[in-house]
Design an enzyme around this catalytic site. Structure first.
Site, mmCIF file in Angstrom:
data_model
loop_
_atom_site.group_PDB
_atom_site.id
_atom_site.type_symbol
_atom_site.label_atom_id
_atom_site.label_comp_id
_atom_site.label_asym_id
_atom_site.label_seq_id
_atom_site.Cartn_x
_atom_site.Cartn_y
_atom_site.Cartn_z
ATOM 1 N N CYS A 42 10.209 13.064 -48.267
ATOM 2 C CA CYS A 42 11.287 13.696 -49.038
ATOM 3 C C CYS A 42 11.262 13.203 -50.481
ATOM 4 C CB CYS A 42 12.641 13.378 -48.406
ATOM 5 S SG CYS A 42 14.022 14.227 -49.223
ATOM 6 N N ASP A 44 13.748 12.423 -52.190
ATOM 7 C CA ASP A 44 14.878 11.509 -52.397
ATOM 8 C C ASP A 44 14.430 10.219 -53.101
ATOM 9 O OD1 ASP A 44 16.938 9.437 -51.804
ATOM 10 O OD2 ASP A 44 17.841 11.050 -50.637
ATOM 11 N N ARG A 46 15.531 7.372 -53.164
ATOM 12 C CA ARG A 46 15.696 6.113 -52.430
ATOM 13 C C ARG A 46 14.591 5.874 -51.408
ATOM 14 N NH1 ARG A 46 21.534 7.912 -50.587
ATOM 15 N NH2 ARG A 46 20.259 9.782 -50.362
ATOM 16 N N HIS A 98 14.051 10.969 -43.498
ATOM 17 C CA HIS A 98 14.963 9.827 -43.640
ATOM 18 C C HIS A 98 16.376 10.226 -43.241
ATOM 19 C CE1 HIS A 98 16.976 11.045 -47.495
ATOM 20 N NE2 HIS A 98 15.923 11.833 -47.528
ATOM 21 N N CYS A 101 19.486 12.424 -45.195
ATOM 22 C CA CYS A 101 18.764 13.386 -46.048
ATOM 23 C C CYS A 101 19.707 14.523 -46.475
ATOM 24 C CB CYS A 101 17.563 13.945 -45.292
ATOM 25 S SG CYS A 101 16.549 15.045 -46.299
HETATM 26 CO CO CO Z 1 15.894 13.799 -48.138
#
Ligand code: CO
Length: 220
Positions: A42, A44, A46, A98, A101
């Site tokens: 992803c 993302d 993090r 994750h 998400c």
């Molecule tokens: Co995500």
């Protein structure tokens, strides 16, 4: 938050650190890449692929998008898989989702998300495929976590649906495909240990793009 100027300072410091232990680090890096892993994760901020795996430059070929989707008409991910499998000859392909998400969360809601609608439809389709299991989970957080896992599983299956992966697998017995979930609440990386042999046997009748059985029941 790292300031714009700090990024370039950090970069110079990183060069100094790398060359302190290995003088010709960048000469070697520039020569070639032979990563063993393709990581599809992803976007993302993090979920920092290399950092959470402890991987060094040159070790992992990476593709990231919203909610780690492997869509059949996405030229971007398909080009990445094709290149990684046919040219770099990666040994393992990982789809890493994750918990928490945002893409998966959005796909669980009834709202018009504009350009994200067709993208997140891939995840709504995962929900529909596994509706019975998901609807039986009363707790919303637990259902959300499970959809994150099932999305990883289905995107792994989508990786297996590609001709590049099937043909190399029939010929060489790799790449193997793995489904992982990163838990940002603890930092733990979890291997979903998906039973791909079972899935392969079930789906090869429909998705086989080679003229051989991918998996004939024997051990490789
Ligand atoms: Co995500």
């Amino acid at each position: 938050m790292v300031s714009y100027e700090k990024i370039f300072q950090n970069n110079r410091q990183w060069i100094a650190e790398k060359t302190a232990t290995e003088k010709d680090f960048f000469e070697k890096l520039a020569r070639d890449q032979t990563p063993e892993y393709l990581y599809i994760g992803c976007s993302d901020s993090r979920v920092t692929a290399e950092e959470l795996m402890g991987a060094q430059p040159g070790e992992v070929f990476i593709h990231r998008n919203i909610a780690n989707v492997v869509a059949s008409v996405d030229l971007n991910v398909l080009s990445v898989i094709n290149y990684a499998v046919r040219h770099l000859k990666v040994k393992r392909i990982v789809v890493c989702g994750h918990y928490g998400c945002g893409g998966v969360k959005a796909a669980m809601q009834s709202s018009d998300l504009g350009i994200l609608n067709p993208w997140l439809r891939n995840i709504r389709d995962v929900y529909r495929l596994h509706k019975t299991e998901l609807q039986a989970i009363p707790d919303e957080q637990a259902r959300y976590d499970r959809l994150v896992e099932l999305n990883v599983q289905e995107q792994c299956v989508n990786v297996i649906k590609t001709a590049a992966v099937q043909q190399r697998y029939v010929k060489e017995g790799f790449p193997s495909v793995h489904g992982w979930v990163f838990d940002m609440r603890t930092g733990m990386l979890k291997d979903l240990e998906i039973d791909f042999r079972k899935i392969l046997t079930e789906i090869q009748e429909i998705y086989n793009l080679t003229n051989t059985d991918w998996f004939d029941g024997s051990d490789r």
